[in-house]
Each structure stands twice: as structure tokens, then as C-alpha cells.
Design an enzyme around this catalytic site. Structure first.
Site, PDB file in Angstrom:
ATOM      1  N   GLY A  98       0.839  -1.185   0.000  1.00 28.08           N
ATOM      2  CA  GLY A  98       0.000   0.000   0.000  1.00 28.08           C
ATOM      3  C   GLY A  98       0.874   1.235   0.000  1.00 28.08           C
ATOM      4  O   GLY A  98       1.924   1.261   0.648  1.00 28.08           O
TER       5      GLY A  98
ATOM      6  N   SER B 295       0.382   9.197   0.345  1.00 28.76           N
ATOM      7  CA  SER B 295       1.182  10.372   0.031  1.00 28.76           C
ATOM      8  C   SER B 295       2.328  10.574   1.009  1.00 28.76           C
ATOM      9  O   SER B 295       3.363  11.140   0.653  1.00 28.76           O
ATOM     10  CB  SER B 295       0.294  11.619   0.017  1.00 28.76           C
ATOM     11  OG  SER B 295      -0.354  11.767   1.259  1.00 28.76           O
TER      12      SER B 295
ATOM     13  N   GLN C 221       4.476   4.413   2.879  1.00 29.49           N
ATOM     14  CA  GLN C 221       4.100   3.179   2.206  1.00 29.49           C
ATOM     15  C   GLN C 221       4.323   2.019   3.166  1.00 29.49           C
ATOM     16  O   GLN C 221       5.078   2.137   4.133  1.00 29.49           O
ATOM     17  CB  GLN C 221       4.882   2.984   0.911  1.00 29.49           C
ATOM     18  CG  GLN C 221       6.384   2.935   1.065  1.00 29.49           C
ATOM     19  CD  GLN C 221       7.098   3.075  -0.286  1.00 29.49           C
ATOM     20  OE1 GLN C 221       6.786   3.959  -1.072  1.00 29.49           O
ATOM     21  NE2 GLN C 221       8.063   2.189  -0.539  1.00 29.49           N
TER      22      GLN C 221
ATOM     23  N   ASP D 103      -8.978  10.820  10.937  1.00 28.99           N
ATOM     24  CA  ASP D 103      -8.754  10.577   9.512  1.00 28.99           C
ATOM     25  C   ASP D 103      -9.322   9.218   9.091  1.00 28.99           C
ATOM     26  O   ASP D 103      -8.614   8.398   8.504  1.00 28.99           O
ATOM     27  CB  ASP D 103      -7.255  10.642   9.211  1.00 28.99           C
ATOM     28  CG  ASP D 103      -6.965  10.863   7.729  1.00 28.99           C
ATOM     29  OD1 ASP D 103      -7.893  11.265   7.004  1.00 28.99           O
ATOM     30  OD2 ASP D 103      -5.818  10.646   7.302  1.00 28.99           O
TER      31      ASP D 103
END
Length: 602
Positions: free
Chosen positions: A217, A220, A223, A372
Site C-alpha cells: 500500500g 502520500s 508506504q 482521519d
């Protein structure tokens, strides 16, 4: 809707965004001795414009003079870039490129809007005015998209959330930025190895026996790679920050601040500096994985006391600022409806579970709030061993958290009870307590926090949203309500902005599930948490009068308990009715009604 200011100017920028990771679910681990290659996917350096406008006149300047101003301003931006990155020639040159792209696009966009708005003032035909402005929106959006893609990193993160900001941006902007959702950067394996050694003092292969060269995955800011710990043979997920972020984060935040301050100068009615202020506070926390690890541990500990909620928080093994090693907990995305349907996972139960989890975060005593919760940070997997649910909800990415103060939490609960009970006088009172919003804008705030037209808020909030309602809200923004909304959001406390964001994201998650029961169940769950919060406050106030067993106090306790019991019984009745329908095979059609009509009054 509110009477809006007499203006129709729409703003191109609102760059406070949050990322979305696109995950794959299987990945082959390659032992070190069999790793015959290393991927080299460093973000390519690209080039762009280095100009921006400067000045205060609203009229167009002569072309030659404007060019001189643009070049001079670009020089100032370039100098700022050089100062931000230091003396290294290579870094300074790339910093100059990044700065030039931003200030150049900013200057061109500001000038484009100024010219377009001036031209509109000389046109009488409303359709022609709208066509002219839409074309300007599209040009500026495409121009900005190129800059975000070229600069990458934080800029992609800032751009991704714009696709969901249709309440604050014209459609031309939100649709143009959709490609950013699938354009997360991928750092090369060599750069990850180098960063690991720099940050830990060890070679990556000293700690791991296996490490996937390709991430499962990418987002921004970071990873994720699958790996195996050499000493214990435990399979883990390793979250690594993109190595270049640390180098450019300060410059990128400066450029973000520059963008909003420039927009405020040219379009003072659209003051969005509050967005860059929030980025300056939140981004350093998200870039520190030690903070994320602490948030993760704290959330796991809190929800361990509520085992009936099927929430999984991956165990943190260890963390440094740019590296986070955690247990591997895999699942499918929440928008994978085929997976849920084929595995017998009830989407309505998933929706209700999400409502309980995030209401617990908002209203629970001492609970941390995940700010988030987008689709890339939540996964689902089947688990037949659980009682009451046949699935797990896995929550990732704990970098952005807030704690809601007790007084605010109580006022927030009363505000939602006023919404549910359609009590507009109480709503005015608690909107003021929660956000400092006066009577003139409380309707707008109510619409912002519910995502609904105020006529629906004041009549039946549990009514399913129809396309006509969304069209009405969009038209109101086009007619000038956007100015009121921007100015209002600049006045509210920052914690309220994050709660608003969490509301938006969880509402989007729920809509992506395409549930069949409508919003009534979610509002009953919300009412239960709100009433519990109010009940605890009432008990505290009663204790201040003396013993709870003193007869007058006992009566007060009983009255408060009855209010809570009423909501609990309504929710239990609703849940029982759903269970009976499921057993009888009536999954659709017959709907449970509480109170009068669609009302779920508390």
C-alpha cells in the site's frame, strides 16, 4: 437556507487534504538471498512555471509590466526556497523548482480569476456568466493538478481531500482532482534501505529475514511493506515514511501558507488561512510515527474494555520517527461490497458498528478521536468466531488524533440531541457553546455538521438524502452561500474543524456501504451516546447537591435515568425489529418508525 452575502465569486483553492492508501491484499515475501533486483521508483523531478502575480489593483495590468512583476515575485519565491533547503546545490535547485511551480501556478490562477470576474461584471446574460466562470474553474484546477502531481508528497495529500470538499469548492475543482486518489508516490527500495540504516544504525537485513521490495500500500506520506522479523519469524507490516518528505516538509508547509495568505490578499472575502494553520499543527504529528504508535496503543487499550465492538487495532512492535513496525492485520476495503455480500456480512451491521465505534471515540470518557477515518484507513474481514458479529473492523493510520475536552463533549452531545429532537431554540444555544456561532449563522453550521439542507435538519433529519436535496445545496453555494461558509469555518475552534472532518468521512463511509435501513438507526445510536453523556453530567450536578440517596436527589436521578432509558428502549426495539425481519426474510421494505413519522426523538 441562510440569506447569503451578495456575491457570486467562487474560490479555486482549499488545499487542506488527507491521503487515501490503496492496498493490495496479497504480497509475496522474497528472502534476501533470492532478491535479485531492487526497484528504483524515486519520484521523478519535473519542471514547471516559476511565476506569480503581485500587486493590489483589481484591474488587469499591461502585459509587459505584469510579466516583470511575475518574474520579480518568482525570484522572491525562489529565494525563499533556497533559504529553506540550505546550501547544497542539488537540493537548492530542486527547492527552486518546487517553489517556482507553486508560485507560478498561484500567480496564473489569481490573474485568471481576476480577469474572469472583471469580464463577468460586463456581461448581462446569466448563463454566459456561469459558462465563463466554469471555464475559469476548470483551467485553474487543471493547472493546479499538474503542480500537485509534479511536487508529490505533501502536495498530493493536500489535493486528495479536495475531491470530497464539494461543500466548499466548485465541481470543476473536485472532479479534476479525482485522479490524485490513485497517484500516490512510491519510494524506491534502495531509498528505504538507506533510510532504515540512517535512522536505526542497522542494516535492514540485520533485523528482517524477509522484506517485500514492493509495498502492499502506498499513500502520500508513507508506504507499507510486508516483512518477517529474523529473530522471532513473526510476519509484520512495516510502515515507512517517504524519505524525501523530511527534506521538503518545511518548504512545502511554507508554500501552503504562502498560497492561502496570497489568496486572502486578492480575495479577502475567502479567508482560508485557517486551513493552512491546521496543516501546520497536524502535519508534524502525522510525520512522527512515534506519536502514531502511542495513539495506536492508547486506542487499543481503550477499546479492549469494550470487547463487544469488533474493532481490531494492529499491535505496535516498535516505532521510530519514520519507521513503524506492527502486527500484520489484513482485510478488504469497506467499499468492497462484493466481498461482504459473498461472505454473508450484513452491510447494515457494518454501518451500525462504525457508528458505535466513532461515537464512542467522540463521547467516551477519555476516548481518543481518530480524525482521519477515510476508506484507505479502515478494512473489514470475516470472523465467524466473534459473538454478535461475523466480521472485524480493522483501523489503521493513527497519526492524526485529538482529545475532546469534557465541556465541549457535553455541549456537542446536547447540540445533537437538539438536532434529533428538532428543537431549534436549543440548537441555537448549543451551536453557540460548541462553535461560537451566533444566531445569524447557526443554520449554516447545522447544515455543515449534518451534511443536510437546513429544511431537512429542522423537519426530519432521519429522512434519506435525495438527489434534489444535494442539488439545492449546490445551487445555494453557487448563489453566494460559499462566502458565508468559508468565513464561518474560519471562526470555529480547530477541534471543531477536525470533528467536522471526521463527521464528513464517516458519513462518506456509510454512504459507500449502500445500506438498506436509512439513517434512522445511526441517529438512534448517536442519541444513545448523547443521552449517556448528558446523564453523566446530570449525575455530577446532583452529587454537588449532596448524597444521591437524599430523597430530592434520588428523584432527580430517577428522572435523568428515565430520559436515558427511553432512548435505550427505542434503540433496543429498533434492533429487535431488524433482527425479526432478518429471521423472517423481510430484509427490505417494512421500516420501523419511532415517535411520529420518521422521527427518532430522544
Amino acid at each position: 437556507m441562510l440569506n447569503s452575502l451578495a456575491t457570486k465569486r467562487l474560490l479555486p483553492f482549499a488545499s487542506n487534504s488527507w491521503t487515501c492508501a490503496r492496498c493490495r491484499n496479497t504480497q509475496t515475501l522474497i528472502p534476501r538471498q533470492n532478491l535479485a533486483y531492487r526497484t528504483n521508483n524515486l519520484i521523478s523531478r519535473q519542471y514547471g512555471s516559476k511565476t506569480r502575480t503581485n500587486g493590489s489593483s483589481a484591474k488587469s495590468r499591461p502585459r509587459g509590466r505584469r510579466s516583470v512583476i511575475l518574474l520579480a515575485t518568482a525570484g522572491g519565491g525562489t529565494a525563499a526556497g533556497l533559504m529553506a533547503v540550505g546550501d547544497d546545490v542539488k537540493n537548492a535547485y530542486e527547492g527552486m523548482e518546487r517553489t517556482g511551480r507553486v508560485v507560478g501556478a498561484l500567480a496564473l490562477n489569481v490573474n485568471d480569476y481576476r480577469k474572469t470576474l472583471a469580464e463577468r461584471d460586463n456581461i448581462n446574460d446569466e448563463d454566459e456568466k456561469e459558462k465563463l466562470l466554469k471555464a475559469c474553474h476548470k483551467r485553474c484546477a487543471v493547472r493546479t493538478l499538474r503542480v500537485l502531481e509534479k511536487n508529490g508528497g505533501i502536495f498530493i495529500k493536500l489535493g486528495q481531500h479536495l475531491t470530497a470538499m464539494n461543500y466548499l469548492l466548485p465541481q470543476e475543482w473536485t472532479t479534476t482532482f479525482i485522479p490524485l486518489q490513485d497517484k500516490c508516490p512510491v519510494s524506491s527500495f534502495e531509498s528505504i534501505e538507506a533510510m532504515f540504516k540512517l535512522d536505526t544504525g542497522q542494516e535492514l537485513w540485520d533485523y528482517f529475514s524477509e522484506f517485500s521490495p514492493e509495498p502492499i500500500g502506498a499513500a502520500s506520506l508513507a508506504q507499507v511493506h510486508l516483512a518477517t522479523i529474523k529473530e522471532t519469524s513473526q510476519k509484520v507490516a512495516v510502515k515507512v515514511q517517504h524519505p524525501t518528505l523530511q527534506q521538503w516538509s518545511k518548504l512545502d508547509m511554507y508554500l501552503t501558507s504562502l498560497t492561502f495568505s496570497t489568496l486572502k490578499r486578492w480575495f479577502p472575502e475567502y479567508d482560508l488561512e485557517w486551513l493552512s494553520s491546521e496543516v501546520e499543527v497536524s502535519l508534524p504529528q502525522e510525520l512522527n510515527f512515534v506519536c502514531e504508535a502511542e495513539n495506536s496503543r492508547r486506542t487499543k487499550e481503550y477499546f479492549s474494555r469494550i470487547p463487544e465492538l469488533p474493532l481490531v487495532i494492529p499491535d505496535v512492535i516498535w516505532a521510530q520517527k519514520r519507521i513503524l513496525v506492527m502486527a500484520c492485520e489484513a482485510g478488504k476495503r469497506l467499499d468492497d461490497l462484493n466481498y461482504m455480500d459473498s461472505n454473508g456480512i450484513d452491510r447494515d451491521e457494518v454501518s451500525a458498528t462504525l457508528a458505535r465505534i466513532f461515537n464512542e471515540m467522540i463521547f467516551g470518557d477519555g476516548a481518543p478521536l481518530h480524525c482521519d477515518p477515510h476508506g484507505g484507513n479502515i478494512a473489514i474481514r470475516k470472523n465467524d468466531s466473534r459473538r454478535g458479529a461475523n466480521f472485524d473492523i480493522i483501523l489503521y493510520d493513527h497519526g492524526l488524533y485529538r482529545d475532546i475536552p469534557l465541556a465541549l463533549r457535553r455541549s456537542y452531545a446536547k447540540m445533537w440531541l437538539a438536532v434529533i429532537n428538532k428543537d431549534m431554540e436549543q440548537l441555537k444555544k448549543y451551536v453557540n457553546e460548541v462553535a461560537g456561532i451566533g444566531e445569524d449563522k447557526f443554520q449554516l453550521f447545522a447544515s455543515a455538521i449534518t451534511g443536510r439542507d437546513f429544511t431537512v435538519v429542522s423537519s426530519s433529519i432521519t429522512k434519506p438524502k435525495e438527489a434534489s436535496e444535494q442539488k439545492t445545496m449546490s445551487m445555494a453555494l453557487q448563489e453566494g452561500l460559499l462566502v458565508d461558509l468559508v468565513q464561518m469555518l474560519g471562526q470555529v475552534p480547530r477541534i471543531i474543524l477536525l470533528i467536522l472532518k471526521t463527521n464528513d468521512l464517516t458519513r462518506s463511509l456509510d454512504e459507500s456501504l449502500h445500506t438498506k435501513k436509512g439513517p434512522a438507526r445511526q441517529f438512534l445510536i448517536l442519541a444513545r451516546y448523547c443521552m449517556r453523556t448528558v446523564f453523566m453530567e446530570q449525575l455530577e450536578e446532583i452529587r454537588q447537591r449532596g448524597s444521591l440517596y437524599w430523597p430530592p436527589n434520588a428523584i432527580r436521578v430517577f428522572a435523568a435515568w428515565l430520559g436515558l432509558l427511553r432512548v435505550e428502549l427505542k434503540l433496543e426495539a429498533f434492533e429487535t425489529w431488524i433482527g425479526v425481519k432478518r429471521i423472517l426474510g423481510y430484509g427490505d421494505g417494512m421500516e420501523f418508525v419511532t415517535g411520529g413519522g420518521q422521527s427518532v426523538e430522544a
